[in-house]
Design an enzyme around this catalytic site. Structure first.
Site, PDB file in Angstrom:
ATOM      1  N   THR A 168       0.963  -3.752   4.738  1.00  0.00           N
ATOM      2  CA  THR A 168       1.092  -5.189   4.488  1.00  0.00           C
ATOM      3  C   THR A 168      -0.282  -5.726   4.141  1.00  0.00           C
ATOM      4  O   THR A 168      -1.280  -5.075   4.408  1.00  0.00           O
ATOM      5  CB  THR A 168       1.631  -5.893   5.757  1.00  0.00           C
ATOM      6  N   GLY A 176      11.846  -7.640   7.101  1.00  0.00           N
ATOM      7  CA  GLY A 176      11.030  -7.468   8.300  1.00  0.00           C
ATOM      8  C   GLY A 176      10.512  -8.786   8.847  1.00  0.00           C
ATOM      9  O   GLY A 176      11.068  -9.861   8.589  1.00  0.00           O
ATOM     10  N   THR A 196       0.725  -7.485  11.108  1.00  0.00           N
ATOM     11  CA  THR A 196       1.057  -6.274  10.357  1.00  0.00           C
ATOM     12  C   THR A 196       1.492  -5.187  11.334  1.00  0.00           C
ATOM     13  O   THR A 196       0.924  -5.062  12.417  1.00  0.00           O
ATOM     14  CB  THR A 196      -0.127  -5.760   9.525  1.00  0.00           C
ATOM     15  N   GLY A 246       7.736  -4.237  11.743  1.00  0.00           N
ATOM     16  CA  GLY A 246       8.294  -5.574  11.829  1.00  0.00           C
ATOM     17  C   GLY A 246       9.438  -5.699  12.815  1.00  0.00           C
ATOM     18  O   GLY A 246       9.651  -6.761  13.410  1.00  0.00           O
TER      19      GLY A 246
END
Ligand code: ASP
Length: 292
Positions: A162, A192, A212, A215
């Site tokens: 991410t 997520g 990050t 998720g």
């Protein structure tokens, strides 16, 4: 700390693996922070800088977001993003977006040009097209991850990546932005934490956060809002609140990290994973950029 202190932190995901060379990402994140710092020095708003930095990370193809996203099990790219302006409390978010270069730019347009906070899937794509936002002509030619890469990222392991950014501008306004291709080998339609305001990102007048990691765990503890509420209602400081949220993620069996900045300009960038690509403008004016 001076009232006009500028703070800027970016991350390139908590999926960093030991033994890999992240020198390109480390150099790139430093450049992104330098550009953001210069924009802040010129008086740019926290929200604009958070969006611009996240868009630059998306466009690089170096991280699992934007151009570097990995496909789902159908071979399609479904991208998620969100951003939030702590000063006004406004937010924009997009989920399972296909066909557009900058999910965070679509999230910003949803915030600016609709009465909604979040659009998903086909409706989000139609909105982005109507706004004239940059479309991807052909997935295979544009994305830098051509396949599922099952040797490095076995399906079901929630391997991930991410990008995100948190900012405090010279006026003390806070903002956060986050963008992701999600977890590797995800099922079609999987969404997520990243586009869920309060899970993957949050900003209010006290703190801005970009998460990050896996998720599925961040959603279950409403990670970003939990951190903010620990500070606002629980009297915890930034570092204490951040560590407590990540301890909950770890206790559930998850991994990840987050970046955050508070109203005084203090920053936190803890992680409970092998590494987290990150770079920050420190109060001293120095920039750090590292993966472990
Ligand atoms: N949190 C992202 C997701 O689960 C992935 C990541 O941050 O690496 O979609």
């Amino acid at each position: 700390m001076a009232n006009n202190c500028l703070s800027l932190v970016v991350h390139g995901g908590a999926g960093a693996k030991r033994g890999r060379d992240y020198s390109r990402e480390i150099a790139h994140m430093r450049e992104v922070v330098e550009t953001g710092r210069d924009r802040l020095r010129a008086g740019a708003l926290a929200l604009d800088v958070a969006e611009e930095a996240t868009a630059a990370l998306e466009a690089s193809g170096l991280y699992v977001a934007g151009r570097g996203s990995s496909p789902n099990t159908d071979g399609r790219y479904e991208l998620d993003a969100c951003l939030m302006d702590g000063h006004t409390g406004r937010a924009g978010s997009v989920a399972a977006l296909q066909g557009f270069e900058s999910p965070v730019g679509v999230a910003r347009a949803i915030m600016d040009w609709t009465p909604h906070v979040m659009l998903a899937g086909e409706g989000a794509a139609r909105f982005a097209a109507a706004q004239g936002l940059a479309a991807i002509a052909e997935d295979a030619a544009w994305f830098t991850h051509a396949g599922l890469d099952e040797s490095n990222h076995p399906p079901g392991t929630l391997a991930h990546g991410t990008v995100g950014c948190v900012v405090r501008d010279a006026e003390g306004r806070l903002a956060a932005a986050t963008s992701t291709g999600g977890v590797f080998g995800k099922l079609p339609g999987r969404v997520g934490d990243t586009p869920l305001i309060g899970s993957g990102g949050w900003a209010d007048r006290g703190v801005a956060i970009s998460c990050t990691g896996q998720g599925e765990y961040f959603m279950r503890v409403v990670a970003a809002a939990q951190l903010a509420h620990r500070m606002r209602f629980g009297g915890q400081g930034l570092a204490e609140a951040a560590d407590a949220v990540l301890a909950e993620i770890r206790a559930l069996g998850g991994e990840g990290g987050l970046i955050a900045v508070d109203a005084a300009g203090n920053i936190a960038m803890p992680f409970v994973s092998a590494g987290m690509k990150r770079a920050a403008l420190l109060p001293s004016g120095d920039i750090v950029s590292e993966a472990f």
